[in-house]
Enzyme design. Structure first.
Site, PDB file in Angstrom:
ATOM      1  CE1 TYR A   1      -2.914  -3.212   1.375  1.00 39.33           C
ATOM      2  CE2 TYR A   1      -4.354  -1.490   0.557  1.00 39.33           C
ATOM      3  CZ  TYR A   1      -4.151  -2.801   0.916  1.00 39.33           C
ATOM      4  OH  TYR A   1      -5.175  -3.704   0.808  1.00 39.33           O
TER       5      TYR A   1
ATOM      6  CB  ALA B   1       2.823   7.208   0.438  1.00 37.41           C
TER       7      ALA B   1
ATOM      8  CB  ILE C   1      -5.810  12.216  -5.370  1.00 31.96           C
ATOM      9  CG1 ILE C   1      -4.728  12.393  -6.451  1.00 31.96           C
ATOM     10  CG2 ILE C   1      -7.053  13.045  -5.702  1.00 31.96           C
ATOM     11  CD1 ILE C   1      -5.076  11.816  -7.804  1.00 31.96           C
ATOM     12  CG  ASN C   2      -7.939  15.689   0.592  1.00 33.61           C
ATOM     13  OD1 ASN C   2      -8.993  15.068   0.800  1.00 33.61           O
ATOM     14  ND2 ASN C   2      -7.561  16.733   1.313  1.00 33.61           N
ATOM     15  NE  ARG C   3     -12.766   9.749   0.190  1.00 36.26           N
ATOM     16  CZ  ARG C   3     -12.308   9.103   1.272  1.00 36.26           C
ATOM     17  NH1 ARG C   3     -12.315   9.691   2.458  1.00 36.26           N
ATOM     18  NH2 ARG C   3     -11.832   7.892   1.182  1.00 36.26           N
TER      19      ARG C   3
ATOM     20  CG  ASN D   1      -7.253   1.776  -1.577  1.00 44.54           C
ATOM     21  OD1 ASN D   1      -7.897   0.882  -2.148  1.00 44.54           O
ATOM     22  ND2 ASN D   1      -7.222   1.901  -0.253  1.00 44.54           N
ATOM     23  CD  GLU D   2     -11.831   1.688   0.089  1.00 42.48           C
ATOM     24  OE1 GLU D   2     -12.151   2.430   1.018  1.00 42.48           O
ATOM     25  OE2 GLU D   2     -11.985   0.449   0.123  1.00 42.48           O
TER      26      GLU D   2
ATOM     27  NE  ARG E   1     -22.585  -2.341  -6.396  1.00 43.11           N
ATOM     28  CZ  ARG E   1     -23.146  -2.614  -5.208  1.00 43.11           C
ATOM     29  NH1 ARG E   1     -22.417  -2.662  -4.120  1.00 43.11           N
ATOM     30  NH2 ARG E   1     -24.420  -2.842  -5.130  1.00 43.11           N
TER      31      ARG E   1
ATOM     32  CD  GLU F   1      -8.573  -3.408   0.901  1.00 39.94           C
ATOM     33  OE1 GLU F   1      -9.687  -3.314   1.484  1.00 39.94           O
ATOM     34  OE2 GLU F   1      -7.660  -2.582   1.042  1.00 39.94           O
TER      35      GLU F   1
ATOM     36  CE1 TYR G   1      -6.235  -4.442   4.285  1.00 38.33           C
ATOM     37  CE2 TYR G   1      -7.567  -5.148   6.128  1.00 38.33           C
ATOM     38  CZ  TYR G   1      -6.646  -4.287   5.578  1.00 38.33           C
ATOM     39  OH  TYR G   1      -6.133  -3.273   6.338  1.00 38.33           O
TER      40      TYR G   1
HETATM   41  C1  LIG Z   1     -19.345  10.490   1.812  1.00 41.10           C
HETATM   42  O1  LIG Z   1     -18.031  10.257   2.295  1.00 41.10           O
HETATM   43  C2  LIG Z   1     -17.553  11.301   3.144  1.00 41.10           C
HETATM   44  C3  LIG Z   1     -16.082  11.021   3.419  1.00 41.10           C
HETATM   45  O2  LIG Z   1     -15.874   9.737   3.921  1.00 41.10           O
HETATM   46  C4  LIG Z   1     -18.410  11.359   4.389  1.00 41.10           C
HETATM   47  O3  LIG Z   1     -17.953  12.388   5.227  1.00 41.10           O
HETATM   48  C5  LIG Z   1     -19.850  11.621   3.987  1.00 41.10           C
HETATM   49  O4  LIG Z   1     -20.666  11.564   5.130  1.00 41.10           O
HETATM   50  C6  LIG Z   1     -20.333  10.586   2.971  1.00 41.10           C
HETATM   51  N1  LIG Z   1     -21.631  10.985   2.474  1.00 41.10           N
HETATM   52  C7  LIG Z   1     -22.597  10.135   2.203  1.00 41.10           C
HETATM   53  C8  LIG Z   1     -23.855  10.707   1.665  1.00 41.10           C
HETATM   54  O5  LIG Z   1     -22.463   8.923   2.360  1.00 41.10           O
END
Ligand SMILES: *[C@@H]1O[C@H](CO)[C@@H](O)[C@H](O)[C@H]1NC(C)=O
Ligand SMILES: *[C@@H]1O[C@H](CO)[C@@H](O)[C@H](O)[C@H]1NC(C)=O
Ligand SMILES: *[C@@H]1O[C@H](CO)[C@@H](O)[C@H](O)[C@H]1NC(C)=O
Ligand SMILES: *[C@@H]1O[C@H](CO)[C@@H](O)[C@H](O)[C@H]1NC(C)=O
Ligand SMILES: *[C@@H]1O[C@H](CO)[C@@H](O)[C@H](O)[C@H]1NC(C)=O
Ligand SMILES: *[C@@H]1O[C@H](CO)[C@@H](O)[C@H](O)[C@H]1NC(C)=O
Ligand SMILES: *[C@@H]1O[C@H](CO)[C@@H](O)[C@H](O)[C@H]1NC(C)=O
Ligand SMILES: *[C@@H]1O[C@H](CO)[C@@H](O)[C@H](O)[C@H]1NC(C)=O
Ligand SMILES: CC(=O)N[C@H]1CO[C@H](CO)[C@@H](O)[C@@H]1O
Length: 556
Positions: A92, A120, A125-127, A160-161, A207, A262, A294
């Site tokens: 990872y 790392a 990348i910060n969502r 990843n995610e 998904r 995983e 995992y």
């Molecule tokens: C989406 O993901 C974010 C970050 O993990 C979280 O804060 C938020 O509550 C989630 N929103 C929904 C609608 O699931």
């Protein structure tokens, strides 16, 4: 002996040339939606184990516990991985300043391949604030460089995610740009065509759209493979009840390999791993290429197959259960000689409530362009301003001027030309914009001492790109100018008032080698960005022209 030393020599020579030797496992390649051994065309199913301790502790700023840098540990564990018929481990986070050669060689000798994440904790990348930057691209490149010579590197995950639900799907545009650029980098460096893909979470609403998003588009922007972290089969479930039947129906159209990056729900313990028979059985093998359990190490989250105490490895119930399941499969095998891809390319998902990532991707980060802009700015952030204080400056200045030139938007598909630059360079851009728009007097470049004047310079190699991009930074440069390789500050940022007056080097015919290192694909995407941004540019220009007296930069 002569024979032996000859072959040793040959091996050494091949090693020096970076060429696979007889001892190297055959590379794995992608054809259609399957993986194959490159030597004989047999299909390759991933029988994987996630292999990295302490990932739960990996917060920003922490030390990476690099699983491939400690030969004592990896050599201790390889016999256990072999008992599980493991042919892939997933790691990872890698510390590229450490040496990985001994573990990679030992894994090679055990016929075990690696899929490595390029990110790392400090470099991902910060969502919540997604960006695809020069610094991030450089750090991904160092992982590629460290691993590219090994044929047992199956591939890389460029994320990843990152997107994890419908509220942050825009982040996927940045991950897809990372895949595009890393693939191009591998090609530019003439490395083996190592596949680059993505590992997603399993969110009901996103998904299918997300998988389609990564698999869609021209060949130069598509992911090479797609992983989904899958925890639907818990305890004594079955193909239908678990959700696997539905997932298989949903993913059957994907034209790239898809697998569980995983898996192994632990709501019921010990885990039974009865899903293994389904995953490698005929219901699923047309669509899926196996999966990665995992994980190897037992930690507080209770997903371990073994517990470690120094040099002792203790196998747990999960190990024994998984071992008996994985050692009893015999999936059908395709061969490239007779296989032809049956799936045609998926189309990109429509945007709506649950999917809003644009198909227009962020531009390829180009450090040379940032240096050009920085040097051409007459007003920059003062060197003694702490980087912790940059945000306050951005907040203020961007309330006064239009900051589109440094802003990326993965929803609209509009990306400022300098959105990949460092925060310091971006501050130079917006401070200078403010300075120019307010009349360019010394008092317009002060900000309580946070900003200072410098002599703006434009190198010959920069001028046409800066002109194309425009004073607002909202257009993009076509690939026709050589801006360097995109590594940090490749053009000498003659920053602080280097003697030679405003328009310094413009005349000098140094016109740095015009061999355009910008790839044809990045040219194409740059051209697309020009189109995408044109409407906005025109709009912004109309407003800004009346404000900005003349061009803000020192254009040659
Ligand atoms: C989406 O993901 C974010 C970050 O993990 C979280 O804060 C938020 O509550 C989630 N929103 C929904 C609608 O699931
Ligand atoms: C990979 O091989 C190339 C070509 O021989 C060599 O220059 C480079 O140093 C090698 N890199 C690593 C990380 O071993
Ligand atoms: C193809 O090569 C791989 C790797 O050497 C080997 O494991 C596999 O058994 C071979 N397939 C066949 C059908 O011989
Ligand atoms: C990681 O976190 C766990 C639980 O908080 C702790 O027991 C363990 O020592 C930590 N490992 C490291 C390397 O910090
Ligand atoms: C990487 O390894 C170097 C050398 O041991 C070390 O100084 C550095 O802190 C490590 N970085 C991370 C993020 O673990
Ligand atoms: C797969 O493709 C077929 C034929 O184009 C289409 O009818 C079907 O809806 C697609 N399935 C999914 C889950 O997209
Ligand atoms: C395959 O699908 C059939 C029909 O749903 C199911 O009865 C069978 O158990 C599945 N096989 C495996 C190995 O899960
Ligand atoms: C990005 O663009 C979308 C759609 O054009 C807009 O709604 C959104 O506010 C923009 N986001 C930011 C952060 O500017
Ligand atoms: C399906 C299977 O192998 N189950 C075994 C899992 O481990 C427990 C504890 O060792 C056994 O009791 C099960 O038989």
């Amino acid at each position: 002996m002569l024979f032996k030393s000859l072959s040793t020599l040959a091996t050494a020579a091949a090693f020096l040339a970076g060429v696979a030797t007889a001892d190297d496992v055959p590379a794995i390649e992608v054809v259609g939606n399957k993986f194959f051994y490159s030597n004989n065309g047999s299909q390759f199913y991933i029988k994987g184990v996630a292999y990295q301790a302490d990932t739960a502790n990996d917060t920003s700023g922490s030390t990476i516990n690099d699983p491939l840098a400690d030969y004592d540990s990896c050599s201790r564990d390889i016999p256990y991985l072999k008992k599980l018929d493991t042919n892939v481990i997933r790691v990872y986070a890698i510390n590229t300043s450490l040496d990985h050669s001994k573990c990679l060689k030992a894994l090679n000798d055990a016929d075990i391949y690696i899929i490595a994440d390029l990110s790392a904790p400090d470099t991902s990348i910060n969502r919540d604030d997604p960006k695809w930057t020069v610094d991030l691209f450089n750090s991904y490149k160092t992982v590629v460089d460290a691993f590219a010579n090994y044929t047992n590197v199956l591939g890389f995950f460029a994320g990843n995610e990152v997107t994890n639900n419908y509220t942050n799907t825009d982040a996927s545009a940045f991950v897809k740009a990372a895949i595009r650029d890393v693939r191009q980098y591998i090609s530019d460096k003439e490395y083996r065509k190592i596949p680059v893909g993505y590992s997603s979470n399993d969110d009901e609403e996103t998904r299918v759209k997300m998988a389609d998003y990564f698999a869609c588009g021209d060949d130069d922007v598509k992911a090479d493979f797609y992983g989904i972290n899958m925890y639907e089969w818990c305890g004594k479930s079955d193909y239908k009840t678990s959700g696997y039947a539905d997932r298989t129906a949903e993913f059957k159209n994907l034209s790239i390999p898809v697998f569980f990056s995983e898996y192994g729900c632990n709501e019921v313990r010990p885990r039974l791993f009865t899903e293994v028979q389904a995953l490698y059985g005929s219901n699923m093998t047309d669509v899926w290429s196996g999966g990665i359990v995992y994980m190897y190490f037992e930690e507080t989250n209770k997903y371990g197959l073994v517990s470690i105490d120094g040099s002792d490895v203790k196998t747990l119930d999960d190990f024994n259960n998984y071992s008996s399941e994985i050692n009893s499969i015999s999936p059908s095998s395709a061969n490239t000689k007779s296989y032809s891809a049956t799936t045609s390319d998926v189309s990109c998902p429509a945007t709506g409530k649950y999917w809003s990532a644009a198909t227009s991707l962020p531009p390829t980060p180009n450090g040379g362009l940032c240096s050009c802009m920085d040097a051409a700015s007459g007003c920059v952030v003062s060197d003694d301003v702490d980087s912790d204080d940059y945000q306050a400056l951005f907040d203020y200045v961007c309330g006064e001027v239009d900051c589109s030139g440094i802003t990326p938007n993965g929803t609209s598909g509009e990306y400022g030309a300098y959105s990949f630059c460092t925060p310091k360079e971006q501050l130079a851009f917006v401070l200078n914009l403010y300075y120019q728009q307010n009349g360019a007097s010394k008092s317009d470049c002060d900000f309580s001492g946070s900003a200072s004047l410098q002599t703006a310079t434009t190198q010959a190699s920069c001028s046409s790109a800066l002109k194309e991009i425009g004073s607002m930074g909202t257009n993009s440069a076509s690939g026709s100018v050589d801006l360097g390789s995109g590594t940090e500050s490749s053009t000498s940022s003659s920053g602080s008032g280097s003697s030679g007056s405003g328009k310094s080097s413009s005349g000098s015919s140094s016109s740095s080698s015009s061999s355009s290192s910008a790839s044809s694909s990045s040219k194409k995407s740059a051209a697309n960005n020009v189109k995408a941004n044109l409407a906005q540019v025109i709009f912004t220009s109309v407003i800004s022209l009346s404000i900005a007296a003349g061009v803000g930069f020192a254009l040659a």
